[in-house]
Scaffold this motif. Structure first.
Motif, PDB file in Angstrom:
ATOM      1  N   PRO A 169       0.809  -1.221   0.000  1.00  0.00           N
ATOM      2  CA  PRO A 169       0.000   0.000   0.000  1.00  0.00           C
ATOM      3  C   PRO A 169       0.843   1.272   0.000  1.00  0.00           C
ATOM      4  O   PRO A 169       0.320   2.356   0.230  1.00  0.00           O
ATOM      5  CB  PRO A 169      -0.765  -0.122   1.320  1.00  0.00           C
ATOM      6  N   CYS A 170       2.159   1.165  -0.213  1.00  0.00           N
ATOM      7  CA  CYS A 170       2.976   2.377  -0.099  1.00  0.00           C
ATOM      8  C   CYS A 170       4.052   2.394  -1.157  1.00  0.00           C
ATOM      9  O   CYS A 170       4.358   1.377  -1.775  1.00  0.00           O
ATOM     10  CB  CYS A 170       3.590   2.472   1.298  1.00  0.00           C
ATOM     11  N   GLY A 171       4.632   3.572  -1.393  1.00  0.00           N
ATOM     12  CA  GLY A 171       5.645   3.721  -2.413  1.00  0.00           C
ATOM     13  C   GLY A 171       6.240   5.110  -2.380  1.00  0.00           C
ATOM     14  O   GLY A 171       6.365   5.722  -1.315  1.00  0.00           O
ATOM     15  N   PRO A 172       6.579   5.684  -3.535  1.00  0.00           N
ATOM     16  CA  PRO A 172       7.170   7.022  -3.559  1.00  0.00           C
ATOM     17  C   PRO A 172       6.222   8.117  -3.060  1.00  0.00           C
ATOM     18  O   PRO A 172       6.665   9.111  -2.483  1.00  0.00           O
ATOM     19  CB  PRO A 172       7.508   7.232  -5.036  1.00  0.00           C
TER      20      PRO A 172
ATOM     21  N   HIS B 180       8.982   6.162   2.724  1.00  0.00           N
ATOM     22  CA  HIS B 180       8.587   5.886   1.345  1.00  0.00           C
ATOM     23  C   HIS B 180       9.619   4.950   0.726  1.00  0.00           C
ATOM     24  O   HIS B 180      10.765   4.898   1.175  1.00  0.00           O
ATOM     25  CB  HIS B 180       8.503   7.181   0.543  1.00  0.00           C
ATOM     26  N   LEU B 181       9.208   4.229  -0.300  1.00  0.00           N
ATOM     27  CA  LEU B 181      10.171   3.365  -0.979  1.00  0.00           C
ATOM     28  C   LEU B 181       9.895   3.335  -2.475  1.00  0.00           C
ATOM     29  O   LEU B 181       8.797   3.625  -2.942  1.00  0.00           O
ATOM     30  CB  LEU B 181      10.178   1.954  -0.381  1.00  0.00           C
TER      31      LEU B 181
ATOM     32  N   HIS C 114      16.168  19.382   5.966  1.00  0.00           N
ATOM     33  CA  HIS C 114      15.245  20.074   6.864  1.00  0.00           C
ATOM     34  C   HIS C 114      14.088  20.680   6.066  1.00  0.00           C
ATOM     35  O   HIS C 114      14.275  21.209   4.983  1.00  0.00           O
ATOM     36  CB  HIS C 114      15.994  21.178   7.613  1.00  0.00           C
ATOM     37  N   ARG C 115      12.894  20.569   6.591  1.00  0.00           N
ATOM     38  CA  ARG C 115      11.656  21.079   5.988  1.00  0.00           C
ATOM     39  C   ARG C 115      11.250  20.326   4.720  1.00  0.00           C
ATOM     40  O   ARG C 115      10.389  20.780   3.973  1.00  0.00           O
ATOM     41  CB  ARG C 115      11.754  22.583   5.676  1.00  0.00           C
ATOM     42  N   SER C 116      11.855  19.196   4.473  1.00  0.00           N
ATOM     43  CA  SER C 116      11.496  18.404   3.301  1.00  0.00           C
ATOM     44  C   SER C 116      10.747  17.149   3.765  1.00  0.00           C
ATOM     45  O   SER C 116      10.214  17.109   4.869  1.00  0.00           O
ATOM     46  CB  SER C 116      12.753  18.062   2.497  1.00  0.00           C
ATOM     47  N   SER C 117      10.730  16.120   2.932  1.00  0.00           N
ATOM     48  CA  SER C 117      10.026  14.886   3.293  1.00  0.00           C
ATOM     49  C   SER C 117      10.569  13.731   2.472  1.00  0.00           C
ATOM     50  O   SER C 117      11.291  13.931   1.483  1.00  0.00           O
ATOM     51  CB  SER C 117       8.520  15.031   3.030  1.00  0.00           C
ATOM     52  N   GLY C 118      10.203  12.527   2.873  1.00  0.00           N
ATOM     53  CA  GLY C 118      10.665  11.351   2.162  1.00  0.00           C
ATOM     54  C   GLY C 118      10.190  11.325   0.722  1.00  0.00           C
ATOM     55  O   GLY C 118      10.957  10.981  -0.183  1.00  0.00           O
TER      56      GLY C 118
END
Length: 275
Positions: free
Chosen positions: A24-27, A39-40, A61-65
């Motif tokens: 159920p997950c990815g980029p 994320h993967l 910083h202030r970013s995300s996967g």
């Protein structure tokens, strides 16, 4: 009711590997675990069965996967070469939606333990070659790669830090995890995270030279580099005659950012046999 029953049966019959690689997950959609998410991205030509080498990439910083996949290099240089790319999400501070990596002991969530939990969860979704798990990151994420190297290096085969350093306080003598293979890429003109680091409030970003001194003591490398290379993009100093592990520092003329060619340089370093 029959429709729901048939859907349940069909979902049960789907191969578990396909479930892991497609849902159920990815980029974009996060993989949720206790304490956070990640994320993967699986290789485009993966057969769904082969155990994959894996590289963690810690965002800035202030970013995300999910944002780390938008630059292209992780996909073109790593995923398309057969790597599983794992991008953990930094925790948010109370009352804030800013994701961050404090990257120092005792500051917020235990991100070392969280990262190892991410590795275990990812391995339950996609088969991973445990002999070829690496960690990398940019800026605060680069400092997080250093933290994993110093405190949990035995779980990884190598590290690449871009524009980050081991944040203070650093261990007095050697890193608890022992020697590692680590490449540092840094901009000579970086003012956001200078080579010497800078103080921010009650903490310090860490000094690249101090970090390398600690890493050299840990691996018992000699003080002077074994090899110095200069090309159009990077000026590198490399320590290979250590008791274990190896270290490399590459500077470029730019400031705070991911320089062109960083991913190729990093992958070459991670895949090269130790001398």
């Amino acid at each position: 009711m029959r429709i729901f029953f048939l859907l349940a049966v069909l979902s049960y019959l789907l191969p578990s590997v396909a479930q892991a690689s497609e849902a159920p997950c990815g980029p974009e959609a996060a993989c949720e675990i206790e304490g956070g998410s990640y994320h993967l991205l699986t290789p485009p030509e993966w057969d769904g069965e082969k155990a994959l080498p894996a590289i963690f990439f810690y965002h800035g910083h202030r970013s995300s996967g999910t944002s780390v996949f938008r630059g292209g290099a992780l996909k073109s240089v790593f995923a398309e070469a057969g790597y599983l790319v794992i991008a953990p999400n930094g925790a948010t501070a109370p009352g804030s939606d800013v994701r961050r990596w404090p990257a120092r002991p005792g500051a917020g969530r235990d991100d070392v333990a969280f990262s190892l939990a991410v590795l275990e969860d990812a391995a339950g979704r996609v088969p991973i070659n445990r002999e070829r798990v690496y960690a990398s990151g940019f800026s605060a994420g680069g400092s997080m790669a250093w933290m994993m190297a110093c405190y949990a290096g035995e779980h990884f085969a190598g590290f690449v830090s871009i524009s980050g350093a081991l944040r203070r306080p650093v261990p007095k003598e050697t890193c608890p995890a022992g020697p590692v293979r680590l490449l540092q890429i840094h901009g000579f003109a970086d003012r956001t995270v200078p080579l010497e680091g800078r103080g921010i409030g009650d903490w310090h970003q860490g000094d690249v030279f101090e970090s390398f001194g600690l890493a050299r003591r840990t691996a018992n490398c000699r003080s002077q580099p074994d090899e110095i290379t200069l090309d159009a993009d990077f000026r590198c100093r490399e320590w290979t005659s250590c008791d274990s592990g190896a270290l490399k520092l590459c500077l470029h003329d730019g400031g705070h950012g991911l320089p062109k060619g960083w991913a190729d340089l990093g992958r070459d370093w991670l895949e090269a046999p130790l001398r």
